[in-house]
Design a protein around this motif. Structure first.
Motif, PDB file in Angstrom:
ATOM      1  N   VAL A 151      -6.506  29.771  -3.598  1.00 48.11           N
ATOM      2  CA  VAL A 151      -7.380  28.781  -3.740  1.00 48.11           C
ATOM      3  C   VAL A 151      -8.894  29.705  -2.781  1.00 48.11           C
ATOM      4  O   VAL A 151      -8.557  29.582  -1.710  1.00 48.11           O
ATOM      5  N   ASN A 152     -10.108  30.334  -3.141  1.00 47.67           N
ATOM      6  CA  ASN A 152     -10.197  31.344  -1.973  1.00 47.67           C
ATOM      7  C   ASN A 152     -11.636  29.638  -1.315  1.00 47.67           C
ATOM      8  O   ASN A 152     -11.152  28.738  -1.347  1.00 47.67           O
ATOM      9  N   PRO A 153     -11.591  30.726   0.570  1.00 50.28           N
ATOM     10  CA  PRO A 153     -12.466  29.272   0.463  1.00 50.28           C
ATOM     11  C   PRO A 153     -13.673  28.837   0.014  1.00 50.28           C
ATOM     12  O   PRO A 153     -14.430  29.102  -0.361  1.00 50.28           O
ATOM     13  N   GLY A 154     -13.545  27.747   0.298  1.00 48.13           N
ATOM     14  CA  GLY A 154     -15.093  26.626  -0.618  1.00 48.13           C
ATOM     15  C   GLY A 154     -14.357  26.051  -1.302  1.00 48.13           C
ATOM     16  O   GLY A 154     -15.063  25.324  -2.713  1.00 48.13           O
ATOM     17  N   GLY A 155     -12.822  26.318  -2.463  1.00 48.16           N
ATOM     18  CA  GLY A 155     -12.735  26.304  -3.920  1.00 48.16           C
ATOM     19  C   GLY A 155     -12.650  24.466  -3.954  1.00 48.16           C
ATOM     20  O   GLY A 155     -11.905  24.104  -2.990  1.00 48.16           O
ATOM     21  N   ALA A 156     -12.862  24.471  -4.657  1.00 47.45           N
ATOM     22  CA  ALA A 156     -13.527  22.985  -5.006  1.00 47.45           C
ATOM     23  C   ALA A 156     -11.472  22.591  -5.463  1.00 47.45           C
ATOM     24  O   ALA A 156     -10.603  22.380  -5.573  1.00 47.45           O
ATOM     25  N   ALA A 157     -11.580  20.434  -4.752  1.00 48.09           N
ATOM     26  CA  ALA A 157     -10.312  19.749  -5.408  1.00 48.09           C
ATOM     27  C   ALA A 157      -9.644  20.078  -6.508  1.00 48.09           C
ATOM     28  O   ALA A 157     -11.078  19.824  -7.310  1.00 48.09           O
TER      29      ALA A 157
END
Ligand SMILES: [Fe+2]
Length: 396
Positions: free
Chosen positions: A175-181
């Motif tokens: 899960v990359n930075p900013g990846g949503a929940a």
């Protein structure tokens, strides 16, 4: 002779969406985990049991103590919090680094080849997936695979939930930075079905679904809270109608207010009951590419004794069904029952690289294909080609 308990209201044999009651759910989940009830645990944090695997590994030479620990894990997953954190589950950090290099190379190759990263829960691009990482790691780096899966902790917890002969599969999720929940959900099997489809399975099968799989996640990097490690609602696996409830707004809202989250260090692992309500967290960090191996371990059960060539059977049966329908010998229901006895009715196992889960949770089944062909009166050759293509998409 009466053997039923007259005082207890009968639990429904068929569960429907109307059987989900938030007050019952709250009574099920609002309980505290007592450390004293789990003598091998090192701590209870956020109502979740935490084990120190340096201590766990010391039990290797004592089969009686090991079996007691496995019973404790099994109980914790079944009736307890439903989730255990295993600190330092991976002791061989050199091996973990080696495996990370293989995964990074595989992801770079996926990007270079333009392969879309279809995912059940995330927008394409928000994360990187390696479907079937188990086979890809084994074929690419057999020695790293051997060292990674030589880990006794993985084997012990799989045995504790599934017994021997479990089937290991794994996917890598970054899960990359900013990846949503993610939205909260339950997992495979029934967690991958719509509410309408879940209602078609009797209540005991809902309970069985959770016993057929163990979910695990191994942290391949440090995962502070800002990076969004998985959110859990302890004890939610105990709610009988949970495969229907997680899809309803009041339960999702309750999850949002009461879920818990623990930071993980590189090499830590989490194992949980697939019926536990959970969701990957939002990666709010500027620079952490949160990488985990998701272990999905299946029971050896649930498979038929005999191997059948259902593709060949479906191709042979199809013209006969068309003819019987034309003669008026078989009703639509009769045809559907014959199809159910012939073609494969379940979408899994599948190859998620070839059948990316973008439109829905599950790719089409052989039965759906055959029913579609009948509904649209395909020529037999067209169904035969479609069955071949379907079989190809399922092959690893
Ligand atoms: Fe999940």
């Amino acid at each position: 002779m009466h053997t039923t308990d007259a005082a207890a209201p009968p639990a429904p044999f068929w569960l429907s969406q109307q059987d989900c009651h938030l007050d019952e759910f709250i009574r099920t989940v609002e309980r505290r985990t007592a450390l004293a009830a789990y003598p091998h645990a090192a701590a209870v944090e956020e109502n979740i049991l935490v084990y120190d695997c340096d201590q766990v590994r010391a039990l290797a030479s004592d089969p009686v103590a090991l079996r007691a620990l496995q019973a404790e894990w099994g109980q914790a997953l079944l009736d307890g919090p439903g989730v255990v954190v295993l600190k330092r589950a991976v002791a061989d950090m050199v091996c973990l680094e080696q495996v990370n290099r293989v995964f990074h190379a595989l992801i770079a190759e996926q990007h270079a080849s333009g392969q879309a990263g279809g995912d059940h829960f995330a927008k394409p691009g928000a994360n990187d997936r390696i479907w079937n990482a188990q086979q890809k790691l084994c074929l690419r780096a057999p020695e790293a695979f051997a060292r990674y899966y030589a880990n006794p902790v993985f084997a012990w917890i799989c045995q504790a939930w599934l017994g021997p002969a479990y089937q290991m599969t794994a996917q890598v999720n970054v899960v990359n930075p900013g990846g949503a929940a993610q939205a909260p959900h339950r997992d495979y099997h029934l967690g991958f079905q719509s509410a309408a489809s879940c209602e078609a399975y009797p209540a005991p099968v809902h309970q069985m679904s959770a016993l057929l799989t163990l979910q695990g996640a191994v942290a391949h990097c440090d995962m502070p809270l800002a990076s969004g490690p998985t959110l859990y609602l302890p004890y939610s696996q105990r709610y009988r109608a949970g495969f229907l409830a997680w899809q309803q707004r009041p339960f999702r809202d309750y999850f949002a207010r009461h879920c818990v989250q623990l930071p993980l260090a590189k090499g830590d692992a989490v194992f949980f009951n697939p019926a536990l309500f959970h969701a990957a967290g939002h990666n709010r960090s500027p620079d952490i590419h949160r990488m985990a191996t998701l272990l999905q371990v299946s029971s050896p059960f649930g498979r038929a004794m005999e191997a059948l060539d259902r593709r060949a059977m479906s191709a042979a049966l199809y013209p006969a069904l068309q003819a019987l329908r034309k003669q008026g010998t078989l009703s639509a229901d009769g045809i559907a029952h014959a199809v159910a006895a012939c073609a494969e009715g379940y979408a899994f196992p599948c190859n998620l690289d070839r059948d990316q889960p973008i439109a829905g949770m599950a790719p089409p089944t052989q039965q759906q294909l055959m029913l579609q062909a009948l509904a649209q009166d395909w020529p037999a050759a067209r169904l035969s080609d479609a069955l071949d293509s379907h079989a190809w998409r399922q092959q690893a």
